[in-house]
Design a protein around this motif. Structure first.
Motif, short mmCIF file in Angstrom:
data_model
loop_
_atom_site.label_atom_id
_atom_site.label_comp_id
_atom_site.label_asym_id
_atom_site.label_seq_id
_atom_site.Cartn_x
_atom_site.Cartn_y
_atom_site.Cartn_z
N ALA A 223 8.01 -2.67 -8.91
CA ALA A 223 9.02 -3.63 -8.43
C ALA A 223 8.88 -3.88 -6.93
N VAL A 224 8.43 -2.87 -6.20
CA VAL A 224 8.26 -3.02 -4.75
C VAL A 224 6.92 -3.70 -4.44
N ALA A 225 5.87 -3.27 -5.17
CA ALA A 225 4.52 -3.72 -4.84
C ALA A 225 4.25 -5.18 -5.20
N MET A 226 4.82 -5.62 -6.33
CA MET A 226 4.47 -6.97 -6.80
C MET A 226 4.95 -8.09 -5.88
N VAL B 268 0.84 -1.20 0.00
CA VAL B 268 0.00 0.00 0.00
C VAL B 268 0.88 1.26 0.00
N GLY B 269 2.01 1.19 0.68
CA GLY B 269 2.93 2.33 0.66
C GLY B 269 3.37 2.66 -0.75
N ALA B 270 3.73 1.63 -1.51
CA ALA B 270 4.18 1.84 -2.90
C ALA B 270 3.04 2.41 -3.74
N VAL B 271 1.84 1.87 -3.55
CA VAL B 271 0.68 2.34 -4.32
C VAL B 271 0.39 3.81 -4.00
#
Lengths: 148, 159
Positions: free
Chosen positions: A64-67, A36-39
């Motif tokens: 790259a972080v969220a997936m 959620v932070g990345a989003v």
């Protein structure tokens, strides 16, 4: 089907280990925080914050972080669901969370297909706002599973 | 720009407020003004997280033991006033079937040195059920008594 899953050796292990379930929960929450932070960072950039940052590069980083975080959240979430399916499935907050997640996945897919990242039209802007609201609602629904 | 963001944030918060305001169904859904006593035989055990669940068959003649009010309960981290709770405790009235009894999560059971309870074990329980108008045989346990030993399982033992 849910009852059968909850009777597997894996399900018994998840429920029966002193620290297994709380640790899976903790990893699930950590993965969600990263996801959620990345989003949120990408959504805020799309809405106009920090215009100096290149949108495409930021999107690649966020992706790259969220997936991997989404994968970890899914695996831990599924583990808890296997262990407690018969309790979770009738739970209203759990169902709301699943519907929200499905909606957010569709929302993201449409956004990508329309390829509007570099210049948001009003519809795309609405999608970004829906993404922000939706992810926070997922967190709230997830937390409420234990209370409804 | 900032004011528009503020408006969006306020709108999101307003939309989510009803969700946050939903009722809490933890301890607060149990009627803690009405401590109940249950004694019986354990028929089934789920020695599992998020909390241990026992199925207890009530004893044929169920009455609060005369000495219960005077019993001292072991110290725990949360301030629970056993001396005030025990004299007010009444025996459960519904003994028409088994009770579903919720104990603590596994790490806390372990901290109290309660080893896995076997079916057939006799237990005594002081705890709470739902408000009287919601007649379900479900108990959230405040004090667990096995073999004359007491456990204050609402919180961790005070070391």
């Amino acid at each position: 089907m849910l009852a059968w899953l909850s009777e597997t050796a894996f399900a018994a292990w998840v429920r029966g280990g002193t620290w297994t379930y709380p640790l899976i929960e903790a990893v699930h929450i950590a993965a969600f925080a990263v996801l959620v932070g990345a989003v949120v960072v990408l959504d805020l950039r799309l809405l106009g914050m920090a215009r100096a940052l290149d949108v495409r590069r930021l999107a690649r980083l966020a992706h790259a972080v969220a997936m991997p975080a989404a994968a970890v959240a899914a695996v831990t979430g599924l583990s808890m669901f296997i262990a407690r399916g018969p309790e979770l499935w009738p739970n209203l907050a759990f169902r709301v969370k699943l519907v929200l997640l499905a909606g957010l996945a569709v929302n993201a897919a449409i956004f990508h297909m329309r390829d509007v990242m570099l210049r948001l039209d009003p519809w795309a802007r609405l999608q970004v706002l829906a993404s922000l609201a939706g992810w926070f609602a997922v967190i709230i629904a997830g937390r409420l599973i234990a209370y409804v | 720009m900032y004011s528009r963001r503020a408006v969006v944030a306020a709108a999101v918060a307003a939309a989510l407020a009803p969700l946050i305001a939903q009722a809490h169904h933890g301890w607060s859904s149990f009627d803690q003004e009405r401590p109940l006593y249950l004694a019986g035989t354990v028929e089934a055990v789920k020695w599992e997280n998020p909390h241990v669940v026992l199925t207890v068959r009530p004893a044929d003649t169920l009455a609060v033991p005369a000495d219960l009010a005077m019993r001292s309960m072991p110290a725990q981290e949360q301030p629970v006033d056993a001396a005030a709770i025990l004299p007010r405790t009444t025996a459960v009235s519904d003994v028409s079937g088994t009770w579903t009894v919720e104990l603590a999560p596994l790490p806390r059971m372990q901290a109290w040195d309660v080893s896995a309870i076997a079916p057939g074990t006799s237990v005594e329980l002081v705890g709470y059920s739902f408000p009287a108008d919601r007649a379900e045989r479900i108990m959230r346990v405040e004090f667990l008594l096995i073999d004359g030993k007491a456990y204050s399982i609402r919180s961790m033992p005070k070391r």
